[in-house]
Design a protein around this motif. Structure first.
Motif, PDB file in Angstrom:
ATOM      1  N   THR A 112      57.359  20.201  39.176  1.00  0.00           N
ATOM      2  CA  THR A 112      55.984  20.495  38.705  1.00  0.00           C
ATOM      3  C   THR A 112      54.660  20.589  39.618  1.00  0.00           C
ATOM      4  O   THR A 112      55.079  19.804  40.611  1.00  0.00           O
ATOM      5  CB  THR A 112      55.535  19.866  37.347  1.00  0.00           C
ATOM      6  OG1 THR A 112      55.334  18.388  37.634  1.00  0.00           O
ATOM      7  CG2 THR A 112      56.412  19.914  36.144  1.00  0.00           C
ATOM      8  N   MET A 116      49.979  20.194  37.276  1.00  0.00           N
ATOM      9  CA  MET A 116      50.800  20.347  35.984  1.00  0.00           C
ATOM     10  C   MET A 116      51.260  19.034  35.396  1.00  0.00           C
ATOM     11  O   MET A 116      52.018  18.289  35.897  1.00  0.00           O
ATOM     12  CB  MET A 116      51.974  21.451  36.107  1.00  0.00           C
ATOM     13  CG  MET A 116      52.868  21.640  35.056  1.00  0.00           C
ATOM     14  SD  MET A 116      52.032  21.987  33.319  1.00  0.00           S
ATOM     15  CE  MET A 116      52.146  23.819  33.428  1.00  0.00           C
ATOM     16  N   GLY A 151      51.967  27.332  31.074  1.00  0.00           N
ATOM     17  CA  GLY A 151      52.862  27.222  32.201  1.00  0.00           C
ATOM     18  C   GLY A 151      53.395  28.480  32.584  1.00  0.00           C
ATOM     19  O   GLY A 151      53.693  29.097  31.881  1.00  0.00           O
ATOM     20  N   SER A 153      56.759  29.552  35.598  1.00  0.00           N
ATOM     21  CA  SER A 153      57.658  28.964  36.664  1.00  0.00           C
ATOM     22  C   SER A 153      57.957  29.997  37.793  1.00  0.00           C
ATOM     23  O   SER A 153      58.046  31.344  37.352  1.00  0.00           O
ATOM     24  CB  SER A 153      58.888  28.526  35.907  1.00  0.00           C
ATOM     25  OG  SER A 153      59.542  29.602  35.207  1.00  0.00           O
TER      26      SER A 153
END
Length: 221
Positions: A112, A116, A151, A153
């Motif tokens: 992360t 985060m 979030g 990624s």
């Protein structure tokens, strides 16, 4: 500039003790009394501060755009071990012939970004498969905070050359994931290694592949 100083003193004497010279006039006189070298240095310092502030603003702006830019560039070129993902993969899977004599180990990594607060991990350490064989893996993300967090990624594959043959049929990459306070979610990754992996002379000694994901806070946060 001595005559400015003498003029200021005379101006003070004419006004008397009850009246003070305005601060702006005093600052102007002091500025004009400084040497040209000092004035140039002060201007250079100001220019430097403006440049640094502009650079910082630019870096912050670019960081918000970096995830979609990274996605577009890497998916188009395979740069940095980013895997290929195509709509026709599902059709190709039906006709693939596994290369049974070439066993591979795919390991999973999770990270992360600094800002985060999620807890993010792979559910399995590794899986074994051969080129031309599909596999399913899972990651788990948990939001331990008292606020909803969104979030997004990014991912890559090591060694980088293997990314050209690492194909995902289903994954959670580059898609926003919103977790409520203390919520957890399991995220699947359905993938395969293209059979052509076994024919690449640059990968003849490669038996271990690592798939890494990193979650960042979405820019709306």
């Amino acid at each position: 500039m001595a005559w400015y100083t003498r003029g200021l003193q005379a101006f003070r004497s004419g006004l008397g003790s009850r009246t003070s010279v305005p601060h702006s006039l005093e600052r102007a006189v002091r500025w004009m009394s400084t040497s040209p070298e000092t004035q140039v240095q002060a201007k250079n310092d100001l220019d430097t501060m403006i440049y640094l502030a502009s650079t910082l603003i630019g870096v912050i702006g670019f960081s918000y755009a970096s995830v979609p830019l990274y996605r577009a560039f890497c998916q188009a070129t395979g740069y940095g071990g980013t895997v290929n993902k195509h709509a026709e993969d599902r059709l190709k899977v039906e006709d693939m012939v596994p290369i049974e004599e070439r066993e591979l180990t795919v390991r999973f990594n999770a990270d992360t970004s600094a800002n985060m607060q999620w807890k993010f991990r792979p559910q399995q350490k590794e899986v074994k498969l051969v080129p031309g064989e599909t596999a399913l893996a899972f990651y788990t993300a948990t939001n331990p905070t008292d606020k909803a967090v969104t979030g997004i990624s990014t991912y890559n594959v090591v060694p980088y050359e293997a990314g050209l043959y690492f194909n995902k049929i289903q994954c959670f990459c580059f898609e926003e994931q919103r977790l409520n306070p203390n919520e957890s979610v399991d995220m699947p990754v359905f993938f395969y290694i293209d059979p052509e992996f076994a024919e690449d002379p640059n990968l003849v000694d490669v038996d271990d592949i690592t798939l890494s994901y990193t979650f960042f806070k979405a820019r709306e946060q």
